[in-house]
Design a protein around this motif. Structure first.
Motif, short mmCIF file in Angstrom:
data_model
loop_
_atom_site.label_atom_id
_atom_site.label_comp_id
_atom_site.label_asym_id
_atom_site.label_seq_id
_atom_site.Cartn_x
_atom_site.Cartn_y
_atom_site.Cartn_z
N ILE A 175 0.84 -1.20 0.00
CA ILE A 175 0.00 0.00 0.00
C ILE A 175 0.87 1.25 0.00
CG2 ILE A 175 -1.71 1.31 1.31
CD1 ILE A 175 -2.66 -1.43 2.44
N GLN A 176 0.64 2.11 -0.98
CA GLN A 176 1.31 3.42 -1.01
C GLN A 176 0.43 4.47 -0.34
OE1 GLN A 176 2.84 4.81 -4.77
NE2 GLN A 176 2.39 6.92 -4.23
N ASN A 177 -0.87 4.40 -0.59
CA ASN A 177 -1.79 5.37 -0.03
C ASN A 177 -3.16 4.70 0.16
OD1 ASN A 177 -2.80 7.83 0.87
ND2 ASN A 177 -3.38 8.49 -1.18
N ALA A 178 -3.84 5.07 1.21
CA ALA A 178 -5.19 4.56 1.45
C ALA A 178 -5.99 5.67 2.11
CB ALA A 178 -5.16 3.33 2.35
N LYS A 179 -7.24 5.83 1.64
CA LYS A 179 -8.09 6.85 2.25
C LYS A 179 -9.54 6.41 2.19
CE LYS A 179 -8.66 9.63 -1.88
NZ LYS A 179 -8.54 10.91 -2.51
N ILE A 180 -10.27 6.79 3.21
CA ILE A 180 -11.70 6.51 3.25
C ILE A 180 -12.38 7.48 2.30
CG2 ILE A 180 -13.77 6.62 4.69
CD1 ILE A 180 -11.99 5.69 7.03
N THR A 181 -13.22 6.94 1.41
CA THR A 181 -13.90 7.80 0.46
C THR A 181 -15.36 8.05 0.83
OG1 THR A 181 -14.29 5.90 -0.98
CG2 THR A 181 -12.38 7.26 -1.47
N LYS A 182 -16.02 7.05 1.40
CA LYS A 182 -17.42 7.27 1.80
C LYS A 182 -17.92 6.12 2.64
CE LYS A 182 -19.03 5.51 -2.64
NZ LYS A 182 -19.72 5.83 -3.87
N ALA A 183 -18.96 6.41 3.41
CA ALA A 183 -19.72 5.39 4.13
C ALA A 183 -20.94 5.09 3.27
CB ALA A 183 -20.12 5.89 5.50
N MET A 184 -21.34 3.83 3.23
CA MET A 184 -22.45 3.45 2.37
C MET A 184 -23.06 2.14 2.82
SD MET A 184 -20.13 2.26 -0.89
CE MET A 184 -21.47 1.63 -1.85
N GLU A 185 -24.11 1.73 2.12
CA GLU A 185 -24.72 0.43 2.34
C GLU A 185 -24.52 -0.38 1.07
OE1 GLU A 185 -29.12 -1.07 3.14
OE2 GLU A 185 -28.32 0.20 4.75
N LEU A 186 -24.05 -1.61 1.23
CA LEU A 186 -23.77 -2.48 0.09
C LEU A 186 -24.47 -3.81 0.35
CD1 LEU A 186 -22.08 -2.66 -2.54
CD2 LEU A 186 -20.24 -3.57 -1.15
N ASN A 187 -25.45 -4.13 -0.48
CA ASN A 187 -26.23 -5.36 -0.31
C ASN A 187 -26.81 -5.47 1.09
OD1 ASN A 187 -25.49 -6.04 -2.94
ND2 ASN A 187 -23.72 -7.20 -2.24
N GLY A 188 -27.29 -4.35 1.62
CA GLY A 188 -27.91 -4.34 2.93
C GLY A 188 -26.94 -4.32 4.09
N VAL A 189 -25.66 -4.14 3.82
CA VAL A 189 -24.64 -4.15 4.86
C VAL A 189 -23.99 -2.77 4.93
CG1 VAL A 189 -22.46 -5.19 5.60
CG2 VAL A 189 -24.18 -6.60 4.47
N SER A 190 -23.93 -2.18 6.12
CA SER A 190 -23.23 -0.91 6.29
C SER A 190 -21.74 -1.12 6.13
CB SER A 190 -23.51 -0.33 7.68
OG SER A 190 -24.87 0.00 7.80
N CYS A 191 -21.12 -0.29 5.32
CA CYS A 191 -19.68 -0.44 5.11
C CYS A 191 -19.05 0.92 4.80
CB CYS A 191 -19.39 -1.44 4.00
SG CYS A 191 -20.07 -1.01 2.41
N VAL A 192 -17.74 0.91 4.77
CA VAL A 192 -16.96 2.08 4.42
C VAL A 192 -16.11 1.72 3.21
CG1 VAL A 192 -15.11 3.62 5.21
CG2 VAL A 192 -16.93 2.97 6.78
N GLU A 193 -16.14 2.61 2.21
CA GLU A 193 -15.31 2.40 1.01
C GLU A 193 -13.94 3.02 1.26
OE1 GLU A 193 -16.60 2.96 -3.40
OE2 GLU A 193 -15.61 4.82 -2.76
#
Length: 116
Positions: free
Chosen positions: A4-22
């Motif tokens: 990993i060179q860089n990682a950042k949170i882009t958004k919180a969302m729901e995916l297939n009914g599951v709360s997650c963070v992209e």
């Protein structure tokens, strides 16, 4: 192994009914794809889990809009981690998650968004 060179949170969302963070991840090694990771909290609320992995093979000259509707984005959850030599796919996945959570303040940021 993916570095990993860089990682950042882009958004919180729901995916297939599951709360997650992209989380958008850029590789340190040339030739490795960028990744979009979808991280969830475990069912018991004590751990973070990798829910989905999307490889981003975008070319900014063609995919300047950088959205995941483009054909450059490939769901690779099922084959993102492989058995190689002495390392199992599960060990590779665990090592990757450990590297991600050790990156900057990622562990703390994800926990504050997903584990309550």
């Amino acid at each position: 192994m993916y570095v990993i060179q860089n990682a950042k949170i882009t958004k919180a969302m729901e995916l297939n009914g599951v709360s997650c963070v992209e989380v958008a991840v850029e590789p340190a090694q040339a030739g490795d794809p960028s990744l979009l990771l979808y991280i969830t909290g475990s069912k018991d609320g004590s751990n973070l889990e990798l829910h989905r992995v999307v490889r981003n093979h975008h070319d900014l000259t063609l995919d300047w809009y950088n959205n995941n509707v483009s054909a450059a984005f490939e769901d690779s959850t099922e084959f993102a981690f492989e058995n190689t030599g002495d390392i199992t796919a599960e060990q590779e996945k665990e090592g990757f998650m450990k590297a991600l959570l050790n990156y900057s303040s990622m562990n703390q940021e994800l926990r504050s968004k997903l584990l309550k």
